[in-house]
Design a protein around this motif. Structure first.
Motif, PDB file in Angstrom:
ATOM      1  N   UNK A 114      -7.491  13.519   9.310  1.00 12.33           N
ATOM      2  CA  UNK A 114      -7.579  12.414   8.364  1.00 12.33           C
ATOM      3  C   UNK A 114      -6.249  11.663   8.318  1.00 12.33           C
ATOM      4  N   UNK A 115      -6.346  10.383   7.966  1.00 11.29           N
ATOM      5  CA  UNK A 115      -5.104   9.616   7.849  1.00 11.29           C
ATOM      6  C   UNK A 115      -5.226   8.608   6.705  1.00 11.29           C
ATOM      7  N   UNK A 116      -4.307   8.710   5.764  1.00  5.54           N
ATOM      8  CA  UNK A 116      -4.191   7.690   4.719  1.00  5.54           C
ATOM      9  C   UNK A 116      -2.864   6.967   4.917  1.00  5.54           C
ATOM     10  N   UNK A 117      -2.839   5.695   4.533  1.00  4.36           N
ATOM     11  CA  UNK A 117      -1.573   4.962   4.513  1.00  4.36           C
ATOM     12  C   UNK A 117      -0.999   5.096   3.110  1.00  4.36           C
ATOM     13  N   UNK A 118       0.302   5.319   3.015  1.00  8.24           N
ATOM     14  CA  UNK A 118       0.926   5.393   1.680  1.00  8.24           C
ATOM     15  C   UNK A 118       0.918   3.986   1.075  1.00  8.24           C
ATOM     16  N   UNK A 119       0.547   3.903  -0.190  1.00  8.83           N
ATOM     17  CA  UNK A 119       0.472   2.583  -0.834  1.00  8.83           C
ATOM     18  C   UNK A 119       1.821   1.852  -0.764  1.00  8.83           C
ATOM     19  N   UNK A 120       2.896   2.614  -0.897  1.00  4.62           N
ATOM     20  CA  UNK A 120       4.234   1.993  -0.882  1.00  4.62           C
ATOM     21  C   UNK A 120       4.531   1.315   0.464  1.00  4.62           C
ATOM     22  N   UNK A 121       3.780   1.699   1.492  1.00  3.01           N
ATOM     23  CA  UNK A 121       4.005   1.096   2.812  1.00  3.01           C
ATOM     24  C   UNK A 121       3.139  -0.139   3.046  1.00  3.01           C
ATOM     25  N   UNK A 122       2.349  -0.500   2.049  1.00  5.92           N
ATOM     26  CA  UNK A 122       1.550  -1.731   2.180  1.00  5.92           C
ATOM     27  C   UNK A 122       2.326  -2.867   1.524  1.00  5.92           C
ATOM     28  N   UNK A 123       2.676  -3.870   2.335  1.00  2.29           N
ATOM     29  CA  UNK A 123       3.489  -4.985   1.847  1.00  2.29           C
ATOM     30  C   UNK A 123       2.763  -6.291   2.156  1.00  2.29           C
ATOM     31  N   UNK A 124       1.936  -6.761   1.219  1.00  2.13           N
ATOM     32  CA  UNK A 124       1.187  -7.993   1.489  1.00  2.13           C
ATOM     33  C   UNK A 124       2.097  -9.151   1.873  1.00  2.13           C
ATOM     34  N   UNK A 181      -9.290   1.260  12.330  1.00  3.35           N
ATOM     35  CA  UNK A 181      -8.361   0.121  12.395  1.00  3.35           C
ATOM     36  C   UNK A 181      -7.994  -0.478  11.040  1.00  3.35           C
ATOM     37  N   UNK A 182      -8.635  -0.049   9.967  1.00  2.00           N
ATOM     38  CA  UNK A 182      -8.274  -0.602   8.645  1.00  2.00           C
ATOM     39  C   UNK A 182      -7.475   0.446   7.866  1.00  2.00           C
ATOM     40  N   UNK A 183      -6.216   0.152   7.539  1.00  2.00           N
ATOM     41  CA  UNK A 183      -5.427   1.114   6.759  1.00  2.00           C
ATOM     42  C   UNK A 183      -6.053   1.335   5.381  1.00  2.00           C
ATOM     43  N   UNK A 184      -6.157   2.602   4.981  1.00  2.00           N
ATOM     44  CA  UNK A 184      -6.739   2.943   3.678  1.00  2.00           C
ATOM     45  C   UNK A 184      -5.699   3.725   2.875  1.00  2.00           C
ATOM     46  N   UNK A 185      -5.447   3.255   1.642  1.00  5.65           N
ATOM     47  CA  UNK A 185      -4.545   3.965   0.726  1.00  5.65           C
ATOM     48  C   UNK A 185      -5.347   4.380  -0.493  1.00  5.65           C
ATOM     49  N   UNK A 186      -4.810   5.297  -1.277  1.00  3.02           N
ATOM     50  CA  UNK A 186      -5.496   5.677  -2.521  1.00  3.02           C
ATOM     51  C   UNK A 186      -4.463   5.791  -3.631  1.00  3.02           C
ATOM     52  N   UNK A 187      -4.932   5.541  -4.843  1.00  4.77           N
ATOM     53  CA  UNK A 187      -3.993   5.516  -5.975  1.00  4.77           C
ATOM     54  C   UNK A 187      -4.759   5.652  -7.286  1.00  4.77           C
ATOM     55  N   UNK A 188      -4.039   6.094  -8.332  1.00  5.58           N
ATOM     56  CA  UNK A 188      -4.642   5.980  -9.657  1.00  5.58           C
ATOM     57  C   UNK A 188      -4.361   4.563 -10.171  1.00  5.58           C
ATOM     58  N   UNK A 189      -4.905   4.233 -11.345  1.00  2.00           N
ATOM     59  CA  UNK A 189      -4.772   2.847 -11.839  1.00  2.00           C
ATOM     60  C   UNK A 189      -3.301   2.487 -12.053  1.00  2.00           C
ATOM     61  N   UNK A 190      -2.530   3.398 -12.670  1.00  2.91           N
ATOM     62  CA  UNK A 190      -1.115   3.091 -12.949  1.00  2.91           C
ATOM     63  C   UNK A 190      -0.346   2.809 -11.664  1.00  2.91           C
ATOM     64  N   UNK A 191      -0.558   3.666 -10.665  1.00  2.00           N
ATOM     65  CA  UNK A 191       0.138   3.493  -9.379  1.00  2.00           C
ATOM     66  C   UNK A 191      -0.249   2.178  -8.732  1.00  2.00           C
ATOM     67  N   UNK A 192      -1.517   1.827  -8.838  1.00  2.00           N
ATOM     68  CA  UNK A 192      -1.986   0.568  -8.243  1.00  2.00           C
ATOM     69  C   UNK A 192      -1.318  -0.622  -8.933  1.00  2.00           C
ATOM     70  N   UNK A 193      -1.274  -0.575 -10.277  1.00  3.77           N
ATOM     71  CA  UNK A 193      -0.700  -1.716 -11.006  1.00  3.77           C
ATOM     72  C   UNK A 193       0.806  -1.831 -10.754  1.00  3.77           C
ATOM     73  N   UNK A 194       1.475  -0.683 -10.664  1.00  2.00           N
ATOM     74  CA  UNK A 194       2.925  -0.721 -10.354  1.00  2.00           C
ATOM     75  C   UNK A 194       3.143  -1.319  -8.964  1.00  2.00           C
ATOM     76  N   UNK A 195       2.342  -0.888  -8.020  1.00  2.00           N
ATOM     77  CA  UNK A 195       2.445  -1.410  -6.637  1.00  2.00           C
ATOM     78  C   UNK A 195       2.264  -2.916  -6.627  1.00  2.00           C
ATOM     79  N   UNK A 196       1.250  -3.348  -7.333  1.00  2.00           N
ATOM     80  CA  UNK A 196       0.933  -4.777  -7.359  1.00  2.00           C
ATOM     81  C   UNK A 196       2.053  -5.570  -8.051  1.00  2.00           C
ATOM     82  N   UNK A 197       2.592  -5.016  -9.161  1.00  2.00           N
ATOM     83  CA  UNK A 197       3.649  -5.710  -9.894  1.00  2.00           C
ATOM     84  C   UNK A 197       4.901  -5.913  -9.042  1.00  2.00           C
ATOM     85  N   UNK A 198       5.112  -4.985  -8.111  1.00  2.00           N
ATOM     86  CA  UNK A 198       6.326  -5.067  -7.284  1.00  2.00           C
ATOM     87  C   UNK A 198       6.119  -5.968  -6.059  1.00  2.00           C
ATOM     88  N   UNK A 199       4.945  -6.575  -5.966  1.00  2.00           N
ATOM     89  CA  UNK A 199       4.670  -7.418  -4.803  1.00  2.00           C
ATOM     90  C   UNK A 199       4.256  -8.816  -5.222  1.00  2.00           C
TER      91      UNK A 199
END
Ligand code: SAM
Length: 278
Positions: A114-124, A181-199
């Motif tokens: 299995x392979x997940x991409x770390x959310x922190x490594x996704x930089x829109x 071919x599609x990177x998949x990350x997983x997160x709880x709601x807080x982690x997702x919102x923090x990730x989004x706020x920093x981008x």
């Protein structure tokens, strides 16, 4: 003399019994707890196994039907499996049928890490579109969304909250290889919102009560994250209030809503319309 990889002693194990421990382990991958424990999953079909290898996914075991032995592509994949340190098993078709739970199984299947991409490594970045799915439940929906994300050129997918397993057999089947071919990350709601706020990205939520027609949003102004709600409950208030836009796809007729995968496809192709050419 047979010089093919399949002919070399010690590199291919011939197994005929369903009670063989390796076969039992592969069959056990039908259960999520076993996929989680081994961090592996199964994919079916020669084309998808080749796709996975070409995309750099790590193969652990290749299983092929005895009848496929003389197929040059199967030989090639077997050689690549051996070179990658994997195990190659030659089995009767009935064993492949039992592994894949199909009457007419594919001639080849592969067990991959299995392979997940770390959310922190996704930089829109400009021109990129991401999809975030809130607690997606249906494996077929998830697989279809991953396939559609691939087709529309989305850059990645975030599973927010308790979601169905992207590595279940049903999801993998529905992705038709796009899982590779599609990177998949997983997160709880807080982690997702923090990730989004920093981008620097536009968060477009989709909701039946959305105030904005989805066709009026400027998706070219910034990288976009399309946020889709759970099949039953839709988006929770905690996510709705953090969206930059809350979009609705206008409907007529008597249906309450669109299927999640269909709504995601409609949103994706609109969000990327300015980037897609025939
Ligand atoms: N009963 C749920 C509700 O009230 O939100 C229906 C959820 S719908 C099956 C699943 C998701 O698809 C929604 O949360 C939304 O993200 C998206 N969706 C479906 N139809 C939509 C529409 N007409 N406009 C915007 N989003 C829609």
């Amino acid at each position: 003399m047979n010089r093919t990889p399949l002919g070399r002693v010690g590199q291919v194990k011939q197994i005929t019994s369903l009670s063989n421990p390796v076969i039992k382990e592969i069959r056990a991958l039908g259960l999520k707890k076993n996929r989680d424990r081994s961090s592996s999953f199964m994919t079916e079909g020669l084309k998808l196994v080749i796709d996975a290898l070409d995309q750099g996914w790590q193969i652990r075991t290749l299983v092929y039907a005895k009848d496929a032995k003389s197929n040059a592509n199967v030989e090639n994949v077997a050689a690549r499996t051996v070179a990658a340190g994997g195990l190659v098993l030659e089995v009767p078709q009935k064993v492949l049928g039992a592994i894949t739970r199909r009457d007419n199984p594919q001639m080849v299947c592969g067990v991959f890490e299995q392979r997940y991409t770390a959310l922190k490594d996704m930089h829109p970045k400009p021109g990129e579109t991401y999809i975030a799915l809130d607690r997606v439940r249906d494996p077929g929906n998830l697989g279809t969304i991953i396939r559609t994300a691939d087709a529309a050129g989305a850059s990645g997918l975030v599973l927010v909250g308790d979601s169905t397993d992207p590595f279940s057999l049903e999801t993998i089947r529905a992705t038709m290889g796009s899982i590779f071919s599609v990177p998949v990350a997983r997160s709880d709601i807080d982690g997702f919102l923090k990730w989004r706020d920093a981008r620097d990205a536009l968060l477009v939520g989709t909701h039946l009560d959305g105030a904005i027609d989805y066709r009026t949003i400027d998706y070219a102004a910034a990288p976009t994250i399309l946020l889709m709600g759970n099949e039953q409950a839709g988006l929770p208030a905690g996510l709705v209030e953090r969206c930059d836009r809350l979009a609705r796809i206008p409907q007529s007729g008597r249906a309450d809503s669109l299927n999640l995968a269909v709504a995601t496809a409609v949103m994706l192709f609109e969000a990327r319309r300015h980037l897609l050419e025939v």
